[in-house]
Design an enzyme around this catalytic site. Structure first.
Site, PDB file in Angstrom:
ATOM      1  N   ILE A   1       0.867  -1.170   0.000  1.00 56.40           N
ATOM      2  CA  ILE A   1       0.000   0.000   0.000  1.00 56.40           C
ATOM      3  C   ILE A   1       0.906   1.224   0.000  1.00 56.40           C
ATOM      4  O   ILE A   1       2.080   1.147   0.376  1.00 56.40           O
ATOM      5  CB  ILE A   1      -0.975   0.020   1.201  1.00 56.40           C
ATOM      6  CG1 ILE A   1      -0.214   0.002   2.535  1.00 56.40           C
ATOM      7  CG2 ILE A   1      -1.941  -1.142   1.125  1.00 56.40           C
ATOM      8  CD1 ILE A   1      -1.140   0.091   3.749  1.00 56.40           C
ATOM      9  N   ASP A   2       0.370   2.357  -0.427  1.00 57.65           N
ATOM     10  CA  ASP A   2       1.182   3.566  -0.552  1.00 57.65           C
ATOM     11  C   ASP A   2       1.684   4.050   0.813  1.00 57.65           C
ATOM     12  O   ASP A   2       1.073   3.775   1.851  1.00 57.65           O
ATOM     13  CB  ASP A   2       0.366   4.677  -1.211  1.00 57.65           C
ATOM     14  CG  ASP A   2      -0.054   4.335  -2.625  1.00 57.65           C
ATOM     15  OD1 ASP A   2       0.642   3.526  -3.263  1.00 57.65           O
ATOM     16  OD2 ASP A   2      -1.091   4.858  -3.082  1.00 57.65           O
ATOM     17  N   LYS A   3       2.759   4.796   0.778  1.00 53.83           N
ATOM     18  CA  LYS A   3       3.376   5.320   1.999  1.00 53.83           C
ATOM     19  C   LYS A   3       2.384   6.098   2.853  1.00 53.83           C
ATOM     20  O   LYS A   3       2.367   5.965   4.079  1.00 53.83           O
ATOM     21  CB  LYS A   3       4.563   6.213   1.618  1.00 53.83           C
ATOM     22  CG  LYS A   3       5.257   6.892   2.799  1.00 53.83           C
ATOM     23  CD  LYS A   3       6.397   7.762   2.324  1.00 53.83           C
ATOM     24  CE  LYS A   3       7.062   8.491   3.489  1.00 53.83           C
ATOM     25  NZ  LYS A   3       8.180   9.349   3.019  1.00 53.83           N
TER      26      LYS A   3
ATOM     27  N   ARG B   1      -7.004   6.057  -5.746  1.00 52.59           N
ATOM     28  CA  ARG B   1      -6.735   7.497  -5.795  1.00 52.59           C
ATOM     29  C   ARG B   1      -7.030   8.050  -7.188  1.00 52.59           C
ATOM     30  O   ARG B   1      -7.641   9.116  -7.342  1.00 52.59           O
ATOM     31  CB  ARG B   1      -5.282   7.753  -5.378  1.00 52.59           C
ATOM     32  CG  ARG B   1      -4.982   7.336  -3.944  1.00 52.59           C
ATOM     33  CD  ARG B   1      -3.495   7.232  -3.656  1.00 52.59           C
ATOM     34  NE  ARG B   1      -2.837   8.536  -3.739  1.00 52.59           N
ATOM     35  CZ  ARG B   1      -1.524   8.708  -3.568  1.00 52.59           C
ATOM     36  NH1 ARG B   1      -0.734   7.669  -3.313  1.00 52.59           N
ATOM     37  NH2 ARG B   1      -1.004   9.920  -3.650  1.00 52.59           N
TER      38      ARG B   1
ATOM     39  N   THR C   1      -0.918   5.910   2.743  1.00 52.97           N
ATOM     40  CA  THR C   1      -2.139   5.165   3.040  1.00 52.97           C
ATOM     41  C   THR C   1      -1.938   4.432   4.359  1.00 52.97           C
ATOM     42  O   THR C   1      -0.886   3.839   4.591  1.00 52.97           O
ATOM     43  CB  THR C   1      -2.460   4.151   1.928  1.00 52.97           C
ATOM     44  OG1 THR C   1      -2.644   4.844   0.699  1.00 52.97           O
ATOM     45  CG2 THR C   1      -3.706   3.352   2.249  1.00 52.97           C
TER      46      THR C   1
END
Length: 403
Positions: free
Chosen positions: A216-218, A320, A220
């Site tokens: 998952i994104d930094k 996103r 998130t």
């Protein structure tokens, strides 16, 4: 000594026998990169057999497991030149291995143990922010430097304690973490603290380190699944590829999407210049089909909406990009929020309001489901309180289709 210097390619008075020239380079980056690199050493061609629990593992991850200090760039060079082969054939980094296959491993360059003076140089570079903290092996014999290894042991204990503090679920095969906002999952340029690196503190006695199964994104927050063995990692990777895992995300967006429940289907491709994903057309280079479902859980005065989202596919930045595509980008998103002059409501922090809320996935060994939910991170909890949202109310996304 002149002969030794000529043999190593180094003309400095600091040259050591057997050290290549870049080990003494005046280029700080080259020298520190050399000093910080340690790992398994192969000085002759070796053939290794892919184990049963490594079935369908990507080749680059297989090398990362067996040779953790071999850089990705070096591996690519070995592959391009045909020095690394699988069952005698040329392969790529993303080639998936099968149990029983033979991997040809060419000679890898030997690296001597750095001296005390070298460790001092590394520590000074770390203090200046020019290098990540080193992870030297435990000292053996006389003349080795004990302090860095001791410091690393203390750091490992702290890292392990931190990971335990954010663990939502754990058994002998898996861990489910509640990843906080701002913590990267993997390293990159200028990123030295990340989940994959912290997992070194949990390396087992048999040498196995817990493995990432997805990302998952930094920025998130929320659910991150970790496999504690190669077998679990292989099984869970197949589950994600078959789309048998159910993921639910929560987000805060401006306005109220119409309809209040819907399906988003687009093609996404990387926009290298903007470092983000863009909506593309079918047939465009590197365009991948992406499908997401969304549902409005609640709204505040028609100004902000709490969305529950379910990604069917797993593309980079998918939710996103999809939220922005329908005209309701996620609050606090530095890459996709494109509403000009939109005032951030009082009491809300300008941080990405995206939570990996829930994961339901078959257990890799037992015939049961793992079903774990993550709480709102502090900045989203603050927003929910300001807006009067009740996190315990019914989530309509659970009724959305799985395809």
């Amino acid at each position: 000594m002149p002969m030794l210097q000529a043999a190593s390619g180094c003309r400095s008075s600091r040259c050591l026998p057997g050290w290549p020239s870049y080990a003494h380079s005046r280029d700080a980056g080259a020298r520190l990169g050399y000093l910080l690199g340690q790992g398994d050493i192969i000085m002759a061609v070796e053939i290794r057999t892919v184990a049963r629990d490594e079935d369908e593992m990507r080749l680059d991850r297989w090398f990362k497991t067996h040779f953790p200090d071999l850089s990705f760039g070096h591996l690519q060079k070995l592959l391009r030149s045909g020095q690394v082969r699988v069952d005698g054939g040329r392969v790529k980094t993303n080639t998936r291995l099968a149990a029983g296959q033979s991997v040809r491993i060419p000679p890898l360059e030997e690296k001597p143990q750095p001296s005390a003076a070298d460790y001092l140089e590394i520590q000074e570079a770390v203090a200046r922010g020019e290098a990540p903290p080193p992870r030297p092996r435990a000292p053996e014999g006389e003349g080795t430097l004990a302090a860095p290894a001791v410091k690393r042991a203390v750091a490992d204990d702290k890292d392990a304690a931190f990971l335990k503090s954010i663990t939502l679920y754990e058994d002998r095969d898996v861990m489910v973490l509640n990843k906080p906002y701002g913590l990267a999952v993997q390293g990159g340029s200028g990123t030295y603290r990340h989940v994959d690196g912290l997992m070194e503190s949990l390396r087992a006695e048999d040498g196995q380190k817990p493995r990432l199964v997805h990302r998952i994104d930094k920025d998130t927050s929320g659910i991150l699944l970790i496999a504690k063995s190669r077998l679990a990692a292989s099984t869970l990777a197949k589950t994600f590829r078959s789309r048998s895992a159910r993921k639910v995300y929560w987000a805060l967006v401006p306005g109220v999407p119409k309809p209040r429940q819907g399906r988003i289907s687009t093609y996404l491709a990387k926009d290298e210049a903007a470092e983000r994903m863009r909506v593309a057309r079918h047939g465009d280079d590197e365009a991948s089909h992406a499908v997401s479902y969304y549902a409005v859980v609640d709204q505040a005065a028609q100004k902000l909406s709490w969305l529950s989202m379910k990604p069917v596919t797993g593309r980079t930045h998918q939710l996103r990009a999809h939220a922005a595509h329908i005209g309701h980008p996620i609050v606090g998103d530095p890459k996709y929020f494109d509403i000009e002059n939109w005032p951030l409501p009082g009491g809300l922090q300008n941080r990405l309001h995206l939570l990996a809320r829930r994961l339901v996935i078959p257990h890799p060994r037992e015939e049961r489901l793992i079903d774990v939910s993550a709480p709102l991170p502090p900045h989203m909890q603050q927003s929910w309180s300001v807006l009067g949202f009740d996190a315990s109310q019914y989530d309509p996304i659970v009724d959305a289709p799985e395809t």
